[in-house]
Enzyme design. Structure first.
Site, PDB file in Angstrom:
ATOM      1  N   SER A  42       0.796  -1.218   0.000  1.00  0.00           N
ATOM      2  CA  SER A  42       0.000   0.000   0.000  1.00  0.00           C
ATOM      3  C   SER A  42       0.839   1.285   0.000  1.00  0.00           C
ATOM      4  CB  SER A  42      -0.949  -0.053   1.199  1.00  0.00           C
ATOM      5  OG  SER A  42      -1.823   1.032   1.213  1.00  0.00           O
TER       6      SER A  42
ATOM      7  N   ASP B 133      -6.296   2.221  -3.066  1.00  0.00           N
ATOM      8  CA  ASP B 133      -7.529   2.025  -2.297  1.00  0.00           C
ATOM      9  C   ASP B 133      -7.835   3.211  -1.388  1.00  0.00           C
ATOM     10  OD1 ASP B 133      -5.585   1.545  -0.406  1.00  0.00           O
ATOM     11  OD2 ASP B 133      -6.310  -0.461   0.149  1.00  0.00           O
TER      12      ASP B 133
ATOM     13  N   ASN C 271      -8.205   8.886   6.488  1.00  0.00           N
ATOM     14  CA  ASN C 271      -7.130   8.838   5.496  1.00  0.00           C
ATOM     15  C   ASN C 271      -7.627   8.600   4.063  1.00  0.00           C
ATOM     16  OD1 ASN C 271      -7.623   6.039   5.235  1.00  0.00           O
ATOM     17  ND2 ASN C 271      -6.254   5.594   6.943  1.00  0.00           N
TER      18      ASN C 271
ATOM     19  N   SER D 204      -0.345   0.954  16.890  1.00  0.00           N
ATOM     20  CA  SER D 204      -0.587   0.784  15.459  1.00  0.00           C
ATOM     21  C   SER D 204      -0.690  -0.698  15.125  1.00  0.00           C
ATOM     22  CB  SER D 204       0.566   1.410  14.677  1.00  0.00           C
ATOM     23  OG  SER D 204       0.629   0.858  13.379  1.00  0.00           O
TER      24      SER D 204
ATOM     25  N   THR E  67       0.004  -1.629  11.982  1.00  0.00           N
ATOM     26  CA  THR E  67       0.876  -1.828  10.818  1.00  0.00           C
ATOM     27  C   THR E  67       2.322  -1.395  11.052  1.00  0.00           C
ATOM     28  OG1 THR E  67       0.335   0.348   9.919  1.00  0.00           O
ATOM     29  CG2 THR E  67      -1.045  -1.474   9.199  1.00  0.00           C
TER      30      THR E  67
HETATM   31  P1  NG1 Z   1      -2.572   1.547  11.923  1.00  0.00           P
HETATM   32  O1  NG1 Z   1      -1.115   1.441  11.607  1.00  0.00           O
HETATM   33  O2  NG1 Z   1      -3.154   0.402  12.684  1.00  0.00           O
HETATM   34  O3  NG1 Z   1      -2.896   2.889  12.501  1.00  0.00           O
HETATM   35  C1  NG1 Z   1      -3.113   2.263   9.377  1.00  0.00           C
HETATM   36  C2  NG1 Z   1      -4.201   3.304   9.260  1.00  0.00           C
HETATM   37  C3  NG1 Z   1      -5.539   2.595   9.197  1.00  0.00           C
HETATM   38  C4  NG1 Z   1      -5.577   1.564   8.070  1.00  0.00           C
HETATM   39  C5  NG1 Z   1      -4.359   0.647   8.155  1.00  0.00           C
HETATM   40  C6  NG1 Z   1      -4.247  -0.300   6.997  1.00  0.00           C
HETATM   41  C7  NG1 Z   1      -4.360   5.513  10.332  1.00  0.00           C
HETATM   42  C8  NG1 Z   1      -4.303   6.281  11.593  1.00  0.00           C
HETATM   43  N1  NG1 Z   1      -4.199   4.188  10.435  1.00  0.00           N
HETATM   44  O4  NG1 Z   1      -3.369   1.483  10.525  1.00  0.00           O
HETATM   45  O5  NG1 Z   1      -6.545   3.538   9.045  1.00  0.00           O
HETATM   46  O6  NG1 Z   1      -5.688   2.181   6.820  1.00  0.00           O
HETATM   47  O7  NG1 Z   1      -3.148   1.409   8.239  1.00  0.00           O
HETATM   48  O8  NG1 Z   1      -3.573   0.225   5.906  1.00  0.00           O
HETATM   49  O9  NG1 Z   1      -4.550   6.086   9.262  1.00  0.00           O
HETATM   50 ZN    ZN Z   2      -3.691   1.270   0.205  1.00  0.00          ZN
END
Ligand code: NG1
Ligand code: ZN
Length: 541
Positions: free
Chosen positions: A64, A280, A372, A497, A499
């Site tokens: 992504s 996306d 986002n 988080s 990710t």
């Molecule tokens: P995490 O890293 O859990 O905050 C981020 C985005 C989510 C979602 C995921 C998947 C923010 C604050 N967090 O997650 O909304 O899109 O990545 O890609 O934007």
């Molecule tokens: Zn994406």
């Protein structure tokens, strides 16, 4: 299951010993060089899941909005949704099993999930434009074939296109044809029909600058462009011909830095948007006459879309319900506007689209967006029934029903989709005769700040109430409450988080200075109470 073959091929995709990864909100994500074994094993898992559900399963190779050097993989369930939670756990177990334990873990999963191993498996695979993606998707295919599964490799696709393919294949093509041509035609036809009903024809409404993050969105938009060019002309920037993927451009960069991407010339009041690396997510923006940058994020997109859909429902005179689903990151002004001005009910879920998607399914029309820019709208069969019955209605109502029908076709029901969302937004702006400034003026965002804090183990933070309150470590929430009280119109929360190995801090308040201060003070509290490592958060950005 030919376990001998599994072992033999697994050795060709050997796991670096000791490496532990977690199937997070967006599947596995890390440096591309650590992912070969994960890809092979996700091929195995996708084959098992396909056997169990007797359906086509999707595997998407992408990271992504992450840097080009990273990569990732996620599985797509039969109706285009994210993988079921128990299978996420299996994915984590399988990815982390040492070579010698692989067979046992595979058998365990098959037994626990009562997988009939004699059943056929069919897996579709897609990948983004990262240099590492082609080889990694080949490893996925190796995994599928070792378990006797069949596959179709779509090659380069946006993530939402792969979700679309899976959805089409599992609904007997009622939703659409599972080809790129089918996707382009379905969306473009719906878009052109909608646009036809717009009364204004000034072409300032019909051109848009698109920052493609140097990713797959550029390729696919280029392929698609001529299908809708009569209704909208798109000018592509950061199309991958020069720059690096997601570097200083793309939706994530624009949203988090609140500034335009590099490589795009913006004249005042021109409508612009950015996709992320796998297309996306989408955010809009423009420069006003004074050269100030204005961001139009997922919250304002959800507001535009839900207002329009609500108007259509009122027009049709139906008591169908509509709801908007957000996360804690939604700007407080958007929630207030939706609830108090639009009178649309708003719900908050945990971060991660699967939570939003799930909640949105509870409504006749469920609009969900993360701030986002990741989101879509879902429509129940009750809405489709209503449209079918609309032939008996009077002219005006019939028109609204027809519009609704086109909008349903234009939205990707399987996932948030930058291309589909872009066309929906462009159609609504044209139909309503709205300029980008008028759209932006619906409400004013509260100034906000997002920060990251490094801690030894982010799992020490647990949350409740859709992540808006911290339960552990003790004392953290009380401290945040006290800090929030010092500012006006303020709100703050923290969460680990899904990710990245960080704790995210969010704060908003009546001024940027206050939001910045509050975010900083909360970061310091996290650092002190949740085992911060490295440098202490400092005031000033
Ligand atoms: P995490 O890293 O859990 O905050 C981020 C985005 C989510 C979602 C995921 C998947 C923010 C604050 N967090 O997650 O909304 O899109 O990545 O890609 O934007
Ligand atoms: Zn994406």
């Amino acid at each position: 299951m030919d376990l001998g073959a599994v072992t033999k091929y697994s050795a060709l995709h050997a796991k670096p010993s000791g490496l532990i990864l977690q199937y997070g909100t967006a599947g596995f994500r890390t440096k591309a060089e650590h992912l070969d074994h994960v890809m092979f094993r996700m091929g195995l898992l996708a084959a098992l899941r396909s056997k169990q559900t007797k359906s086509t399963i999707g595997v998407m190779v992408t990271a992504s909005h992450n840097p080009e050097e990273d990569n990732g993989v996620k599985l797509v369930d039969p109706l285009g949704e994210m993988l079921a939670p128990s299978w996420e756990e299996h994915a984590t177990c399988l990815a982390n099993a040492e070579e010698q334990d692989m067979q046992r873990v595979l058998i365990d999963i098959s037994e626990k999930e009562a997988v009939n191993l004699q059943q056929n498996a069919f897996v579709v695979v897609g990948r983004d434009t990262r240099p590492s993606s082609e080889k990694l998707s080949q490893s996925v295919i190796d995994g599928v074939t070792v378990l006797g599964g069949e596959f179709h490799d779509y090659g380069l696709l946006t993530t939402p296109q792969l979700h679309y393919m899976v959805y089409c294949r599992n609904t007997g093509s009622r939703y659409g044809k599972a080809t790129l041509e089918g996707y382009y035609q379905k969306l473009s036809k719906a878009f052109m029909e909608l646009i036809k009903q717009a009364s204004c024809s000034g072409d300032e409404y019909r051109s848009l600058k698109v920052d493609c993050a140097n990713g797959i969105g550029a390729l696919k938009l280029r392929e698609m462009e001529h299908y809708f060019s009569q209704g909208l002309s798109v000018q592509l920037f950061n199309d991958g011909s020069k720059g690096k993927l997601n570097h200083l451009c793309g939706a994530d960069f624009v949203k988090s830095h609140q500034k335009p991407p590099q490589g795009m010339e913006i004249k005042s009041n021109e409508r612009c948007c950015s996709f992320d690396g796998d297309a996306d997510r989408i955010v809009y923006y423009y420069h006003d006459a004074d050269g100030h940058f204005h961001l139009i994020d997922g919250d304002k997109i959800a507001t535009l879309i839900s207002s329009f859909l609500k108007e259509l429902l009122v027009e049709i005179g139906e008591s169908l319900n509509i709801g908007v689903v957000q996360t804690a990151y939604a700007n407080g002004s958007s929630t207030r506007y939706l609830e108090e001005v639009m009178k649309v009910p708003v719900y908050c879920t945990k971060t991660g689209v699967k939570h939003l998607h799930h909640k949105a399914q509870e409504f006749d029309i469920g609009v969900y967006f993360e701030a986002n820019g990741h989101g879509t709208a879902l429509f129940s069969t009750a809405v489709e029934m209503k449209i079918k019955q609309s032939e008996q209605l009077e002219e005006k109502k019939r028109k609204a029903a027809k519009m609704l029908e086109n909008i349903i076709d234009l939205f990707n029901q399987a996932a948030g989709d930058a291309i589909s969302d872009m066309l929906v937004i462009e159609a609504i702006l044209a139909l309503k005769g709205l300029t980008v400034q008028q759209w932006d003026a619906l409400y004013t965002d509260l100034p906000n700040r997002q920060l990251k804090v490094q801690v030894a183990d982010r799992r020490v933070i647990s949350t409740t109430n859709a992540e808006r309150q911290a339960v552990t470590p003790p004392g953290l929430q009380e401290t945040i409450n006290d800090l929030v009280k010092k500012y006006k119109l303020s709100r703050a929360f923290v969460r680990p988080s899904g990710t990245e190995d960080v704790v995210r801090v969010y704060a908003e308040a009546d001024s940027q200075e206050s939001a910045d201060h509050l975010a900083c003070e909360v970061s310091l509290a996290v650092f002190q109470l949740a085992g911060g490592i490295g440098e202490r958060p400092q005031p000033g950005f």
